[in-house]
Design an enzyme around this catalytic site. Structure first.
Site, mmCIF file in Angstrom:
data_model
loop_
_atom_site.group_PDB
_atom_site.id
_atom_site.type_symbol
_atom_site.label_atom_id
_atom_site.label_comp_id
_atom_site.label_asym_id
_atom_site.label_seq_id
_atom_site.Cartn_x
_atom_site.Cartn_y
_atom_site.Cartn_z
ATOM 1 N N GLU A 1 0.822 -1.206 0.000
ATOM 2 C CA GLU A 1 0.000 0.000 0.000
ATOM 3 C C GLU A 1 0.851 1.249 0.000
ATOM 4 O O GLU A 1 1.916 1.308 0.612
ATOM 5 C CB GLU A 1 -0.901 0.035 1.240
ATOM 6 C CG GLU A 1 -2.072 -0.917 1.167
ATOM 7 C CD GLU A 1 -3.196 -0.524 2.116
ATOM 8 O OE1 GLU A 1 -3.178 0.620 2.618
ATOM 9 O OE2 GLU A 1 -4.093 -1.351 2.336
ATOM 10 N N CYS B 1 2.647 8.560 1.734
ATOM 11 C CA CYS B 1 2.977 7.607 2.789
ATOM 12 C C CYS B 1 3.430 6.320 2.116
ATOM 13 O O CYS B 1 2.672 5.709 1.347
ATOM 14 C CB CYS B 1 1.768 7.359 3.680
ATOM 15 S SG CYS B 1 2.070 6.187 5.025
ATOM 16 N N CYS C 1 4.498 -6.503 8.158
ATOM 17 C CA CYS C 1 5.339 -5.925 9.211
ATOM 18 C C CYS C 1 5.510 -6.933 10.346
ATOM 19 O O CYS C 1 4.534 -7.554 10.776
ATOM 20 C CB CYS C 1 4.714 -4.645 9.755
ATOM 21 S SG CYS C 1 5.718 -3.816 11.014
ATOM 22 N N CYS D 1 2.517 -4.347 16.453
ATOM 23 C CA CYS D 1 1.904 -3.367 17.360
ATOM 24 C C CYS D 1 0.420 -3.715 17.499
ATOM 25 O O CYS D 1 -0.265 -3.966 16.500
ATOM 26 C CB CYS D 1 2.064 -1.954 16.812
ATOM 27 S SG CYS D 1 3.792 -1.432 16.648
ATOM 28 N N CYS E 1 -2.360 -1.808 15.446
ATOM 29 C CA CYS E 1 -2.078 -1.553 14.038
ATOM 30 C C CYS E 1 -2.531 -2.710 13.149
ATOM 31 O O CYS E 1 -2.197 -3.875 13.407
ATOM 32 C CB CYS E 1 -0.585 -1.296 13.848
ATOM 33 S SG CYS E 1 -0.102 -0.922 12.151
ATOM 34 N N GLY F 1 5.396 -1.952 7.249
ATOM 35 C CA GLY F 1 6.758 -2.357 7.555
ATOM 36 C C GLY F 1 7.511 -1.467 8.523
ATOM 37 O O GLY F 1 7.106 -0.351 8.848
ATOM 38 N N GLU F 2 8.634 -1.999 8.991
ATOM 39 C CA GLU F 2 9.573 -1.312 9.879
ATOM 40 C C GLU F 2 10.813 -0.939 9.046
ATOM 41 O O GLU F 2 11.624 -1.799 8.698
ATOM 42 C CB GLU F 2 9.956 -2.213 11.048
ATOM 43 C CG GLU F 2 11.168 -1.787 11.854
ATOM 44 C CD GLU F 2 11.103 -0.349 12.340
ATOM 45 O OE1 GLU F 2 11.998 0.437 11.956
ATOM 46 O OE2 GLU F 2 10.170 -0.008 13.095
ATOM 47 N N SER G 1 9.855 6.706 9.929
ATOM 48 C CA SER G 1 9.198 6.347 11.180
ATOM 49 C C SER G 1 9.605 4.944 11.604
ATOM 50 O O SER G 1 9.558 4.012 10.812
ATOM 51 C CB SER G 1 7.676 6.416 11.012
ATOM 52 O OG SER G 1 7.012 5.993 12.188
ATOM 53 N N SER H 1 8.126 5.795 17.077
ATOM 54 C CA SER H 1 6.813 5.420 17.610
ATOM 55 C C SER H 1 6.973 4.975 19.060
ATOM 56 O O SER H 1 7.309 3.827 19.339
ATOM 57 C CB SER H 1 6.214 4.290 16.759
ATOM 58 O OG SER H 1 5.982 4.733 15.448
ATOM 59 N N LEU H 2 6.719 5.891 19.986
ATOM 60 C CA LEU H 2 6.927 5.616 21.405
ATOM 61 C C LEU H 2 5.668 5.017 22.030
ATOM 62 O O LEU H 2 5.696 3.933 22.604
ATOM 63 C CB LEU H 2 7.329 6.902 22.125
ATOM 64 C CG LEU H 2 8.019 6.751 23.467
ATOM 65 C CD1 LEU H 2 9.326 5.974 23.333
ATOM 66 C CD2 LEU H 2 8.285 8.122 24.092
ATOM 67 N N HIS H 3 4.560 5.766 21.985
ATOM 68 C CA HIS H 3 3.220 5.293 22.342
ATOM 69 C C HIS H 3 3.008 4.982 23.818
ATOM 70 O O HIS H 3 1.899 4.583 24.206
ATOM 71 C CB HIS H 3 2.819 4.068 21.511
ATOM 72 C CG HIS H 3 2.909 4.275 20.040
ATOM 73 N ND1 HIS H 3 2.566 5.460 19.425
ATOM 74 C CD2 HIS H 3 3.331 3.441 19.044
ATOM 75 C CE1 HIS H 3 2.761 5.353 18.123
ATOM 76 N NE2 HIS H 3 3.234 4.153 17.865
ATOM 77 N N ASN I 1 -6.862 5.445 15.371
ATOM 78 C CA ASN I 1 -7.734 5.179 14.231
ATOM 79 C C ASN I 1 -8.205 3.730 14.314
ATOM 80 O O ASN I 1 -7.381 2.815 14.372
ATOM 81 C CB ASN I 1 -6.982 5.416 12.922
ATOM 82 C CG ASN I 1 -6.572 6.870 12.775
ATOM 83 O OD1 ASN I 1 -7.379 7.770 12.956
ATOM 84 N ND2 ASN I 1 -5.306 7.100 12.447
ATOM 85 N N CYS J 1 -3.308 6.397 9.604
ATOM 86 C CA CYS J 1 -2.237 5.796 10.392
ATOM 87 C C CYS J 1 -2.755 4.592 11.178
ATOM 88 O O CYS J 1 -3.741 4.689 11.909
ATOM 89 C CB CYS J 1 -1.674 6.848 11.346
ATOM 90 S SG CYS J 1 -0.349 6.260 12.402
#
Length: 356
Positions: free
Chosen positions: A109, A122, A129, A133, A136, A176-177, A206, A229-231, A305, A348
């Site tokens: 995507e 994006c 991935c 997470c 996600c 992905g990372e 990111s 990405s801490l979160h 989201n 996101c």
């Protein structure tokens, strides 16, 4: 797919060369010039090839009408490396989601996000991935492989051609990372800067944070934006949200981020998905502020989201504003990012590789 030198088989026959070289997309002017010369063509053909790939939208060497027909017929099997459009959807806010089919049939995507003054893309860096997470959609589908540099750059060119508008910003926030695909990602970033013509400060990478990879990224001295990405403000809560974070303590991650700032002179953006009742309480904001005090950084709050697989909720605007106010009172630079493309599952955390 790793980055392979374009002229690695420079002395091979035409048929062998076609089979062994990587796609041309992603190669620099110097690499393209060396390749055309290895094919017995004049050096100026390299500039022509570069222009047709990056600025005229050539999808095959057969499209490049300025090349001799006899030579084009000899290199018909050499791939430029463009994907094909599998599916396209448009959200009410004009954000466009693209499912792109790669040469091996895998689907990835990309998202085009237009505004009055710019067009942001994006971009995905892997098929799937491995980070898993919990909030996600991408991680729910598992991981298949890294993307090559051509497959990363192609996404930007695809969106640019569809919108008929120059891309101004690129965010590596899709599938992905990126730091698990460092070699191809760095090559793609350099290509987007030097060949496509997007300024480094308009490129954002990111990452969830992979041990030692942020330090390695810093050694390239790029002027891109690093978004981590801490979160969560502590390790226990972070592991709950990001199970793959368990082997990498938050203290070590932040120490590596501080090194990044020292080496590059660039501040770090910390992304923080706000999950109602999970990580959005006042005590979480105060703990986050304590961790980041004195840090050259910026916190990007992202209201959750929704995806189908989990029952997290988005905080209401009052709670979001309260969290931001606490950080501001603690002298932490902060903003809220309301994601675009929500209705098309292009926001996101909503990206996945299957057509819905």
């Amino acid at each position: 797919m790793s980055t392979v030198p374009l002229v690695a088989s420079i002395n091979s026959s035409n048929s062998e060369l076609c089979e062994s070289i990587p796609p041309l997309l992603g190669a620099s002017l110097t690499e393209l010039t060396a390749w055309v010369q290895s094919q017995g063509q004049a050096s100026y053909r390299g500039k022509q090839l570069h222009d047709w790939i990056y600025h005229k939208g050539a999808r095959s060497l057969a499209d490049i009408s300025v090349f001799p027909k006899s030579w084009r017929e000899k290199v018909t099997d050499v791939s430029i490396g463009r994907s094909s459009l599998h599916y396209r959807s448009v959200a009410p806010d004009d954000t466009v989601k693209y499912l792109l089919k790669l040469a091996d049939g895998e689907i990835i995507e990309a998202v085009g996000i237009p505004s009055d003054k710019r067009l942001t893309v994006c971009v995905s860096t892997q098929v799937g991935c491995p980070m898993a997470c919990d909030f996600c959609a991408t991680g729910k589908g598992g991981y298949k492989r890294n993307l090559g540099r051509a497959e990363i750059v192609d996404q930007v060119l695809t969106v640019q051609e569809d919108f008929q508008q120059r891309v101004s910003n690129v965010v590596l926030m899709g599938l992905g990372e990126p730091l698990l695909n460092t070699e191809n990602v760095i090559a793609a970033l350099k290509c987007l800067n030097q060949d496509v013509g997007i300024g480094q400060r308009s490129l954002t990478l990111s990452t969830v944070g992979i041990r030692d990879r942020i330090r390695q990224l810093a050694q390239h001295h790029l002027q891109i934006t690093l978004a981590v990405s801490l979160h969560a403000p502590n390790q226990n809560l972070r592991e709950q949200i990001i199970p793959s974070a368990k082997p990498y303590p938050i203290e070590d991650l932040l120490a590596e981020c501080r090194e990044y700032v020292e080496i590059t002179g660039r501040r770090v953006t910390f992304e923080y998905i706000l999950l109602a009742g999970v990580n959005d309480l006042p005590e979480h904001a105060l703990e986050l502020a304590k961790r980041l005090r004195g840090f050259q950084s910026h916190v990007n709050l992202i209201p959750y989201n929704p995806i189908e697989e989990v029952d997290y909720k988005r905080p209401n605007r009052e709670r979001i504003q309260n969290f931001m106010n606490i950080l501001q009172q603690q002298n932490i630079a902060v903003s809220v990012r309301y994601s675009r493309g929500l209705e098309a599952d292009a926001a996101c955390g909503q990206l996945r590789t299957s057509k819905k």
